[in-house]
Motif scaffolding. Structure first.
Motif, PDB file in Angstrom:
ATOM      1  N   CYS A 180       0.841  -1.196   0.000  1.00 41.23           N
ATOM      2  CA  CYS A 180       0.000   0.000   0.000  1.00 41.23           C
ATOM      3  C   CYS A 180       0.873   1.241   0.000  1.00 41.23           C
ATOM      4  O   CYS A 180       1.878   1.311   0.703  1.00 41.23           O
ATOM      5  CB  CYS A 180      -0.900   0.016   1.238  1.00 41.23           C
ATOM      6  SG  CYS A 180      -2.074  -1.349   1.313  1.00 41.23           S
ATOM      7  N   LEU A 181       0.453   2.219  -0.797  1.00 40.92           N
ATOM      8  CA  LEU A 181       1.139   3.507  -0.902  1.00 40.92           C
ATOM      9  C   LEU A 181       0.125   4.600  -0.633  1.00 40.92           C
ATOM     10  O   LEU A 181      -1.046   4.461  -0.982  1.00 40.92           O
ATOM     11  CB  LEU A 181       1.698   3.698  -2.317  1.00 40.92           C
ATOM     12  CG  LEU A 181       2.462   2.553  -2.951  1.00 40.92           C
ATOM     13  CD1 LEU A 181       2.692   2.826  -4.430  1.00 40.92           C
ATOM     14  CD2 LEU A 181       3.771   2.342  -2.235  1.00 40.92           C
ATOM     15  N   VAL A 182       0.571   5.687  -0.045  1.00 39.13           N
ATOM     16  CA  VAL A 182      -0.308   6.841   0.167  1.00 39.13           C
ATOM     17  C   VAL A 182       0.514   8.105  -0.038  1.00 39.13           C
ATOM     18  O   VAL A 182       1.706   8.137   0.261  1.00 39.13           O
ATOM     19  CB  VAL A 182      -0.980   6.798   1.565  1.00 39.13           C
ATOM     20  CG1 VAL A 182       0.015   7.043   2.677  1.00 39.13           C
ATOM     21  CG2 VAL A 182      -2.125   7.775   1.667  1.00 39.13           C
ATOM     22  N   GLU A 183      -0.148   9.127  -0.575  1.00 42.06           N
ATOM     23  CA  GLU A 183       0.515  10.419  -0.743  1.00 42.06           C
ATOM     24  C   GLU A 183       0.645  11.094   0.617  1.00 42.06           C
ATOM     25  O   GLU A 183      -0.293  11.070   1.428  1.00 42.06           O
ATOM     26  CB  GLU A 183      -0.298  11.290  -1.694  1.00 42.06           C
ATOM     27  CG  GLU A 183       0.344  12.621  -1.985  1.00 42.06           C
ATOM     28  CD  GLU A 183      -0.478  13.481  -2.918  1.00 42.06           C
ATOM     29  OE1 GLU A 183      -0.083  14.639  -3.115  1.00 42.06           O
ATOM     30  OE2 GLU A 183      -1.505  13.016  -3.459  1.00 42.06           O
TER      31      GLU A 183
ATOM     32  N   VAL B 123       4.692   5.931   2.510  1.00 38.36           N
ATOM     33  CA  VAL B 123       4.215   7.298   2.326  1.00 38.36           C
ATOM     34  C   VAL B 123       5.126   7.967   1.301  1.00 38.36           C
ATOM     35  O   VAL B 123       6.323   8.102   1.520  1.00 38.36           O
ATOM     36  CB  VAL B 123       4.217   8.076   3.657  1.00 38.36           C
ATOM     37  CG1 VAL B 123       3.727   9.506   3.448  1.00 38.36           C
ATOM     38  CG2 VAL B 123       3.349   7.360   4.702  1.00 38.36           C
ATOM     39  N   LEU B 124       4.543   8.370   0.169  1.00 39.82           N
ATOM     40  CA  LEU B 124       5.307   8.983  -0.915  1.00 39.82           C
ATOM     41  C   LEU B 124       5.003  10.478  -0.964  1.00 39.82           C
ATOM     42  O   LEU B 124       3.931  10.916  -0.564  1.00 39.82           O
ATOM     43  CB  LEU B 124       4.971   8.310  -2.246  1.00 39.82           C
ATOM     44  CG  LEU B 124       5.352   6.826  -2.331  1.00 39.82           C
ATOM     45  CD1 LEU B 124       4.951   6.240  -3.683  1.00 39.82           C
ATOM     46  CD2 LEU B 124       6.845   6.637  -2.101  1.00 39.82           C
ATOM     47  N   PRO B 125       5.934  11.279  -1.490  1.00 39.91           N
ATOM     48  CA  PRO B 125       5.826  12.734  -1.384  1.00 39.91           C
ATOM     49  C   PRO B 125       4.795  13.419  -2.272  1.00 39.91           C
ATOM     50  O   PRO B 125       4.402  14.547  -1.983  1.00 39.91           O
ATOM     51  CB  PRO B 125       7.230  13.218  -1.745  1.00 39.91           C
ATOM     52  CG  PRO B 125       7.791  12.145  -2.610  1.00 39.91           C
ATOM     53  CD  PRO B 125       7.208  10.860  -2.075  1.00 39.91           C
ATOM     54  N   SER B 126       4.344  12.770  -3.346  1.00 36.85           N
ATOM     55  CA  SER B 126       3.465  13.486  -4.278  1.00 36.85           C
ATOM     56  C   SER B 126       2.536  12.531  -5.018  1.00 36.85           C
ATOM     57  O   SER B 126       2.772  11.320  -5.073  1.00 36.85           O
ATOM     58  CB  SER B 126       4.307  14.234  -5.312  1.00 36.85           C
ATOM     59  OG  SER B 126       4.998  13.305  -6.126  1.00 36.85           O
TER      60      SER B 126
ATOM     61  N   LEU C 184       1.481   7.799  -8.820  1.00 37.34           N
ATOM     62  CA  LEU C 184       1.153   7.345 -10.178  1.00 37.34           C
ATOM     63  C   LEU C 184       2.299   6.572 -10.811  1.00 37.34           C
ATOM     64  O   LEU C 184       2.069   5.639 -11.577  1.00 37.34           O
ATOM     65  CB  LEU C 184       0.765   8.535 -11.052  1.00 37.34           C
ATOM     66  CG  LEU C 184      -0.602   9.143 -10.728  1.00 37.34           C
ATOM     67  CD1 LEU C 184      -0.768  10.479 -11.424  1.00 37.34           C
ATOM     68  CD2 LEU C 184      -1.706   8.194 -11.126  1.00 37.34           C
ATOM     69  N   GLU C 185       3.516   6.936 -10.507  1.00 33.60           N
ATOM     70  CA  GLU C 185       4.673   6.232 -11.054  1.00 33.60           C
ATOM     71  C   GLU C 185       4.868   4.861 -10.414  1.00 33.60           C
ATOM     72  O   GLU C 185       5.354   3.945 -11.060  1.00 33.60           O
ATOM     73  CB  GLU C 185       5.930   7.083 -10.882  1.00 33.60           C
ATOM     74  CG  GLU C 185       5.938   8.318 -11.754  1.00 33.60           C
ATOM     75  CD  GLU C 185       7.071   9.280 -11.430  1.00 33.60           C
ATOM     76  OE1 GLU C 185       7.868   9.004 -10.507  1.00 33.60           O
ATOM     77  OE2 GLU C 185       7.154  10.324 -12.108  1.00 33.60           O
ATOM     78  N   ALA C 186       4.471   4.705  -9.149  1.00 35.56           N
ATOM     79  CA  ALA C 186       4.771   3.484  -8.409  1.00 35.56           C
ATOM     80  C   ALA C 186       3.631   2.467  -8.353  1.00 35.56           C
ATOM     81  O   ALA C 186       3.872   1.274  -8.248  1.00 35.56           O
ATOM     82  CB  ALA C 186       5.182   3.846  -6.971  1.00 35.56           C
TER      83      ALA C 186
END
Length: 87
Positions: free
Chosen positions: A16-19, A40-43, A48-50
């Motif tokens: 799972c990823l979240v902005e 937790v990704l920065p943007s 969208l890339e991951a």
């Protein structure tokens, strides 16, 4: 996705990823997501890339043109209004 639902998704074998700051208005901190094993990704761009599957609460806008072949978008749509319609 809440930190609790992320835990359930992880039990099923999904990453799972979240902005960053995405859960703030719902009372979920980045630290709570990280504690649940969420990356937790920065943007939005980095999400969208991951991600192979992108889930949005609000109707999609510019990100639709950024989706890559084979990527899935799950979202609400405002059939009676524009994507900026707050209903």
């Amino acid at each position: 996705m809440t930190p609790d639902s992320a835990l359930q998704m992880r039990k099923l074998g999904h990453a799972c990823l979240v902005e960053a700051s995405a859960g703030g208005k719902a009372g979920f901190s980045d630290a709570a997501y990280a504690a649940a094993g969420v990356e937790v990704l920065p943007s939005a761009q980095s999400i969208l890339e991951a991600a192979d599957v992108v889930v949005k609460v609000r109707p999609p806008a510019a990100e639709v043109s950024l989706l890559r072949q084979g990527q899935t978008l799950i979202s609400f749509f405002c059939e009676a209004g524009s994507a900026s319609d707050p209903r």
